[in-house]
Design a protein around this motif. Sequence first.
Motif, mmCIF file in Angstrom:
data_model
loop_
_atom_site.group_PDB
_atom_site.id
_atom_site.type_symbol
_atom_site.label_atom_id
_atom_site.label_comp_id
_atom_site.label_asym_id
_atom_site.label_seq_id
_atom_site.Cartn_x
_atom_site.Cartn_y
_atom_site.Cartn_z
ATOM 1 N N LYS A 36 27.339 35.310 38.990
ATOM 2 C CA LYS A 36 28.676 35.369 39.568
ATOM 3 C C LYS A 36 28.600 35.873 41.003
ATOM 4 O O LYS A 36 27.552 36.315 41.470
ATOM 5 C CB LYS A 36 29.579 36.278 38.722
ATOM 6 C CG LYS A 36 29.914 35.704 37.365
ATOM 7 C CD LYS A 36 30.963 36.550 36.655
ATOM 8 C CE LYS A 36 31.369 35.922 35.344
ATOM 9 N NZ LYS A 36 32.434 36.703 34.663
ATOM 10 N N TRP A 37 29.744 35.773 41.677
ATOM 11 C CA TRP A 37 29.800 36.167 43.078
ATOM 12 C C TRP A 37 30.717 37.377 43.222
ATOM 13 O O TRP A 37 31.841 37.379 42.726
ATOM 14 C CB TRP A 37 30.303 35.016 43.939
ATOM 15 C CG TRP A 37 29.445 33.789 43.850
ATOM 16 C CD1 TRP A 37 29.525 32.811 42.915
ATOM 17 C CD2 TRP A 37 28.379 33.438 44.718
ATOM 18 N NE1 TRP A 37 28.564 31.852 43.136
ATOM 19 C CE2 TRP A 37 27.843 32.213 44.253
ATOM 20 C CE3 TRP A 37 27.814 34.031 45.854
ATOM 21 C CZ2 TRP A 37 26.787 31.572 44.875
ATOM 22 C CZ3 TRP A 37 26.760 33.388 46.485
ATOM 23 C CH2 TRP A 37 26.247 32.166 45.986
ATOM 24 N N GLU A 53 34.689 40.122 40.750
ATOM 25 C CA GLU A 53 33.670 39.098 40.528
ATOM 26 C C GLU A 53 34.337 37.753 40.291
ATOM 27 O O GLU A 53 35.374 37.667 39.630
ATOM 28 C CB GLU A 53 32.808 39.460 39.318
ATOM 29 C CG GLU A 53 32.000 40.731 39.505
ATOM 30 C CD GLU A 53 31.143 41.038 38.289
ATOM 31 O OE1 GLU A 53 31.036 40.163 37.393
ATOM 32 O OE2 GLU A 53 30.569 42.138 38.226
ATOM 33 N N PHE A 54 33.692 36.684 40.816
ATOM 34 C CA PHE A 54 34.295 35.354 40.762
ATOM 35 C C PHE A 54 33.239 34.314 40.413
ATOM 36 O O PHE A 54 32.044 34.538 40.600
ATOM 37 C CB PHE A 54 34.965 35.024 42.101
ATOM 38 C CG PHE A 54 36.051 36.002 42.465
ATOM 39 C CD1 PHE A 54 37.373 35.743 42.124
ATOM 40 C CD2 PHE A 54 35.749 37.194 43.117
ATOM 41 C CE1 PHE A 54 38.379 36.650 42.440
ATOM 42 C CE2 PHE A 54 36.743 38.111 43.433
ATOM 43 C CZ PHE A 54 38.062 37.834 43.089
ATOM 44 N N GLY A 55 33.701 33.181 39.931
ATOM 45 C CA GLY A 55 32.783 32.148 39.483
ATOM 46 C C GLY A 55 32.128 31.367 40.594
ATOM 47 O O GLY A 55 31.071 30.767 40.388
ATOM 48 N N THR A 56 32.738 31.356 41.774
ATOM 49 C CA THR A 56 32.169 30.612 42.907
ATOM 50 C C THR A 56 32.177 31.480 44.156
ATOM 51 O O THR A 56 32.967 32.425 44.269
ATOM 52 C CB THR A 56 32.970 29.327 43.198
ATOM 53 O OG1 THR A 56 34.289 29.687 43.642
ATOM 54 C CG2 THR A 56 33.072 28.447 41.962
ATOM 55 N N ALA A 115 41.071 36.034 39.609
ATOM 56 C CA ALA A 115 40.274 35.007 38.931
ATOM 57 C C ALA A 115 40.995 34.448 37.716
ATOM 58 O O ALA A 115 40.741 33.311 37.299
ATOM 59 C CB ALA A 115 38.915 35.582 38.512
#
Length: 257
Positions: A36-37, A53-56, A115
């Motif tokens: 994750k990013w 935290e994010f998926g992209t 998110a």
Amino acid sequence: MATTEIVVAPTSTSTPTPTPTIAVQYRGVALLPNGKWRAYIVSRDGQVVDVGEFGTATAAALAHDRAILTVLGPGTSATVLNFRAAFSNTELRFLRGRHAPARPSGVVAMVKLSADGSYDTELSRFASRAFDAYMDPELALDVANFRLAHSDMLHQLKEKVVITAGTNANQETCAKAKLDAEREAFVQAAKNKATDELWVERYHHRRQQTGRTFEDENRWPITMPAIDVNVDWFPGEELIYLPHGSCYVDEMIVRKA
């Protein structure tokens, strides 16, 4: 610290040549071991503030921008933003200022949870209310600018509404349908453009070709001080701003409360 992400540049579908790629440096983004990013901002005293935290990498970069605009507002340097051109005036008012739903720390907390889509939902609700805020000169001005910038599109939209309503629809029904369609168009325009992958690809391609332009400058929407206006009207009436966004005293109208 900046994180590099490879973004595919848009090309014509009829071109058989390989699609070029662009290496993008995002500010306030770090790749975590779990894939994750992480988004973060750094305060002026060097303290690192986590923004979730994010998926992209793109979503994390957008969260970074939202958080830093919330904290610094118009004082934010355009050089620290990843997607300044993606923000509407409506979203900027939502992030910082008297229209924000909470103090900066509260808005950053919303961004941290963005998110799950809750941030975008709240932004759309705010934009819908802003469209009808005739008594607020700042929001009315945003609506007026939107109507001016998208007059052709809105005209076509209203024509479609009339056709859909049919010849048997009365004038009041048509007027309400037109207003609802215009409001929905305003809400869509208020959304952040960086949530659209195609826009992000084109944006990076444009930045590669032309560098920074006026779209990348941190231009904050106009703010107006609250002013008491003495106008004579009859009891039971109230002063409102015209739907087209005028904020001049001689262009206001009085309606029954």
